[in-house]
Design an enzyme around this catalytic site. Structure first.
Site, PDB file in Angstrom:
ATOM      1  N   GLU A   1      -6.939   1.685  -2.966  1.00 50.91           N
ATOM      2  CA  GLU A   1      -5.513   1.636  -3.213  1.00 50.91           C
ATOM      3  C   GLU A   1      -5.037   0.205  -3.456  1.00 50.91           C
ATOM      4  OE1 GLU A   1      -1.856   3.568  -0.702  1.00 50.91           O
ATOM      5  OE2 GLU A   1      -3.799   4.580  -0.697  1.00 50.91           O
TER       6      GLU A   1
ATOM      7  N   ARG B   1      -0.894   9.308  -0.224  1.00 53.66           N
ATOM      8  CA  ARG B   1      -2.115   9.769  -0.888  1.00 53.66           C
ATOM      9  C   ARG B   1      -2.133  11.268  -1.155  1.00 53.66           C
ATOM     10  NH1 ARG B   1      -6.585   6.174   2.481  1.00 53.66           N
ATOM     11  NH2 ARG B   1      -6.089   4.193   1.476  1.00 53.66           N
TER      12      ARG B   1
ATOM     13  N   LEU C   1      -8.146   1.305   9.426  1.00 53.55           N
ATOM     14  CA  LEU C   1      -8.716   0.097  10.019  1.00 53.55           C
ATOM     15  C   LEU C   1      -7.856  -0.378  11.187  1.00 53.55           C
ATOM     16  CD1 LEU C   1      -9.900  -1.945   6.895  1.00 53.55           C
ATOM     17  CD2 LEU C   1     -11.250  -0.506   8.415  1.00 53.55           C
TER      18      LEU C   1
ATOM     19  N   HIS D   1     -12.078  12.025   1.391  1.00 56.29           N
ATOM     20  CA  HIS D   1     -12.131  10.652   1.867  1.00 56.29           C
ATOM     21  C   HIS D   1     -12.093  10.510   3.381  1.00 56.29           C
ATOM     22  CE1 HIS D   1     -11.487   6.360   1.941  1.00 56.29           C
ATOM     23  NE2 HIS D   1     -10.242   6.461   2.385  1.00 56.29           N
TER      24      HIS D   1
ATOM     25  N   GLN E   1      -8.110  14.459   4.037  1.00 55.94           N
ATOM     26  CA  GLN E   1      -7.443  13.623   3.039  1.00 55.94           C
ATOM     27  C   GLN E   1      -8.313  13.423   1.809  1.00 55.94           C
ATOM     28  OE1 GLN E   1      -6.601   9.152   3.431  1.00 55.94           O
ATOM     29  NE2 GLN E   1      -4.587  10.064   3.657  1.00 55.94           N
TER      30      GLN E   1
ATOM     31  N   LEU F   1     -15.013   5.013  -3.625  1.00 52.77           N
ATOM     32  CA  LEU F   1     -13.597   4.689  -3.542  1.00 52.77           C
ATOM     33  C   LEU F   1     -13.210   3.561  -4.496  1.00 52.77           C
ATOM     34  CD1 LEU F   1     -10.914   5.102  -1.982  1.00 52.77           C
ATOM     35  CD2 LEU F   1     -11.696   3.322  -0.417  1.00 52.77           C
TER      36      LEU F   1
ATOM     37  N   GLU G   1     -12.104   7.100  13.422  1.00 57.88           N
ATOM     38  CA  GLU G   1     -11.882   8.293  12.607  1.00 57.88           C
ATOM     39  C   GLU G   1     -12.374   9.551  13.307  1.00 57.88           C
ATOM     40  OE1 GLU G   1     -12.876  10.006   8.090  1.00 57.88           O
ATOM     41  OE2 GLU G   1     -13.537   8.006   8.690  1.00 57.88           O
TER      42      GLU G   1
ATOM     43  N   PHE H   1       0.853  -1.194   0.000  1.00 58.63           N
ATOM     44  CA  PHE H   1       0.000   0.000   0.000  1.00 58.63           C
ATOM     45  C   PHE H   1       0.881   1.234   0.000  1.00 58.63           C
ATOM     46  CE2 PHE H   1      -4.114  -1.788   0.299  1.00 58.63           C
ATOM     47  CZ  PHE H   1      -5.038  -0.744   0.321  1.00 58.63           C
TER      48      PHE H   1
ATOM     49  N   ARG I   1      -2.774  10.480   6.426  1.00 60.07           N
ATOM     50  CA  ARG I   1      -2.882   9.079   6.842  1.00 60.07           C
ATOM     51  C   ARG I   1      -2.396   8.148   5.748  1.00 60.07           C
ATOM     52  NH1 ARG I   1      -6.429   5.035   5.784  1.00 60.07           N
ATOM     53  NH2 ARG I   1      -7.969   6.359   4.750  1.00 60.07           N
TER      54      ARG I   1
ATOM     55  N   HIS J   1      -8.561  11.104  -1.291  1.00 60.52           N
ATOM     56  CA  HIS J   1      -8.059   9.860  -1.875  1.00 60.52           C
ATOM     57  C   HIS J   1      -7.878  10.082  -3.368  1.00 60.52           C
ATOM     58  CE1 HIS J   1      -7.679   5.673  -3.019  1.00 60.52           C
ATOM     59  NE2 HIS J   1      -7.649   5.334  -1.747  1.00 60.52           N
TER      60      HIS J   1
END
Length: 577
Positions: free
Chosen positions: A238, A269, A386, A339, A223, A235, A369, A103, A380, A225
């Site tokens: 990624e 990102r 997660l 995002h 952020q 989304l 969050e 990632f 982030r 994305h």
């Protein structure tokens, strides 16, 4: 739900009431997360926990709290094992081990080569976590109140004693008193024109915090994305780039190698989003034929059919459903989409909500969050969200147990002024007269925020946004309600949510205007460099619309500074502020 499970494991028989805005906890927004959970097995022969810690700190643009980074990264694998042993179906390698994918921003050896660190369940990891935790809460007999809105926090002097709850189905207000109150209300990016968030993510929890006279932290760090599906903004994980997908401009060039030669399409990102917007600005983008929005292409055509069928089938299905594109043989249109909020309700490393930089609110906790501990700083890394849910959920649960084991008195009766705030708000909504349109104000808000408080920001744009928001807030008070009932009145809820979005948009714009530098998800074109004068967390208070008071909280630098527990690991690596 992770917090509730931790409380029940440590203190069986604890009575827990869980509110959810939607009709089932399984429909909460975590279930849409796709890519994975970052975690390093301490026995991994290649990857190391210290690499994960460094990547998280570097990805935060040097503004994450390092005590929290250490806490989360060192407990990550323990939580993967916890989930797996409770039934989560992680994808496996041919040898039967938990599979991992790369990632953006996750590297080995302090940034030298990409790391395979994200544990995943195909492309529906969030759904797997939600199903597993849902089963745990049912096993522990947690009580759920569905379609229930926390509309006001209740206090006994300085101690939080619960919340006033509005039950949509009956139209009644109920005071839920509790020795400990945990908030985990998620994100807030529905004030942007293109957003990955579900329609319920309107920042209600943060609005309640502000209305209680408490601060929010680092909300200027939003952020974007880089790969949202053009139009709906859904989304495109990624994980697609982790499996080999490439970004291409209108000329067909895989342009990320120009901007990030090492990480390429898997750069952090914030960087990828700005690169996409630069390509579009310089005329190398495309305009979508149906949605009339600028975009670049995501190329998945070269990815093997087996990967399409087994690892990314859900995301590929989104392209087919929403933009009528088959990723196996066509280029997919993507654009940066709002995002995630890196900021939120300020907490210490144990999840206790803070009144200021040093003082916590007894009985009030936050995680996920919604909270800002701060693991992410101003940017982030993918899969760390997660990870924060399951690690900090456990930490907060254990802290609640410790708090309850002390001499905590039972909550008294609700305070005499409890409900005055929300009763006044709802009364104003019902009494409003005028011809203003909810949809028109909402759409204008989204356009103002996207254009002026989006990927790129300037003083002129932010000042323009602040003035526009003042006007929109005034107009929002002139929306006549068509229905005067409290029972299942969707119009009432939408007006309530819209006011929260307007409140939070003002705090975002004011905080962004005050931070005269660029850091992570906050990018000022008039101040493009990171400035050491702003090496702090922003605390923002707002007791009256438009009047935002700013304060500071220091950034924890305990790990990598001289004498810290990992200082010797970094050798010649310099911190650059």
């Amino acid at each position: 739900m992770r917090c509730a499970a931790a409380v029940c494991e440590k203190r069986p028989g604890t009575s827990i009431v869980a509110l959810t805005k939607v009709h089932s906890p399984q429909k909460s927004h975590t279930s849409t997360a796709q890519g994975g959970v970052a975690a390093v097995d301490p026995k991994d022969p290649v990857d190391k926990i210290v690499y994960h810690m460094f990547d998280t700190w570097k990805g935060s643009d040097c503004s994450a709290d390092q005590n929290v980074i250490r806490l989360v990264c060192e407990s990550a694998w323990e939580q993967i094992v916890w989930l797996e042993r409770r039934g989560m179906h992680f994808s496996r390698t041919e040898e039967g081990r938990i599979a991992k994918r790369p990632f953006g921003g996750h590297m080995l050896d302090f940034g030298r080569v990409k790391a395979f660190r994200a544990c995943y369940e195909a492309d529906r990891t969030g759904k797997g976590i939600m199903d597993t935790l849902w089963a745990e809460t049912l096993r522990h007999q947690v009580n759920f109140l569905s379609q229930s809105l926390a509309v006001e926090l209740l206090f006994d002097e300085n101690r939080c004693i619960g919340a006033l709850v509005f039950m949509e189905a009956t139209g009644k207000f109920v005071a839920v008193l509790a020795k400990a109150t945990v908030m985990a209300t998620g994100g807030k990016t529905r004030m942007y024109q293109v957003s990955t968030n579900c329609r319920q993510n309107t920042g209600d929890g943060l609005a309640l915090v502000l209305q209680a006279g408490l601060p929010v932290m680092d909300v200027e760090a939003v952020q974007f994305h880089p790969t949202g599906i053009v139009g709906p903004g859904i989304l495109a994980s990624e994980a697609l780039r982790g499996e080999g997908a490439m970004l291409r401009n209108a000329e067909g060039e895989a342009f990320m190698k120009r901007y990030a030669p090492t990480a390429g399409d898997l750069a952090p990102r914030d960087l990828v989003s700005r690169c996409i917007m630069k390509e579009i600005r310089e005329g190398r983008g495309c305009i979508h034929r149906d949605h009339k929005l600028p975009h670049v292409w995501l190329d998945l055509k070269h990815i093997p059919e087996y990967v399409h069928r087994t690892k990314i089938q859900e995301v590929c299905g989104f392209f087919k459903k929403f933009v009528n594109v088959d990723p196996q043989c066509e280029l997919c249109p993507v654009t940066p989409t709002a995002h995630y909020q890196m900021g939120g309700a300020p907490t210490n490393a144990l999840g206790e909500v803070q009144r200021n930089a040093t003082e916590s609110v007894p009985g009030l906790y936050a995680c996920g969050e919604f909270a800002a501990a701060s693991l992410h700083g101003h940017n982030r890394l993918g899969t760390n969200s997660l990870l924060e849910l399951v690690t900090m959920g456990k930490v907060v649960g254990e802290q609640v147990v410790e708090y309850l084991s002390g001499t905590v008195p039972p909550p008294p009766r609700p305070p005499e002024d409890g409900g005055d705030l929300i009763f006044g708000q709802f009364s104003d909504y019902f009494a409003a007269q005028g011809k203003e349109s909810y949809a028109r104000i909402r759409n204008e808000l989204r356009q103002v925020m996207m254009e002026n408080v989006g990927v790129f920001r300037t003083a002129d744009g932010l000042n323009g946004a602040i003035n526009a928001l003042m006007e929109l807030k005034f107009r929002a008070g002139r929306m006549a309600m068509h229905s005067q009932t409290l029972v299942m009145n969707q119009e009432l809820i939408e007006v309530w949510e819209l006011n929260h979005l307007l409140d939070l948009s003002m705090v975002i714009a004011q905080s962004a205007l005050a931070r005269q530098e660029s850091r992570g998800g906050h990018y000022r074109e008039d101040f493009p460099e990171r400035d050491p004068a702003f090496h702090y967390h922003t605390l923002a208070f707002m007791t009256e619309y438009g009047k935002v008071t700013l304060d500071k909280r220091p950034i924890d630098m305990s790990i990598y500074e001289a004498g810290g527990p990992y200082a010797d690991k970094f050798g010649v690596i310099e911190r650059k502020y």
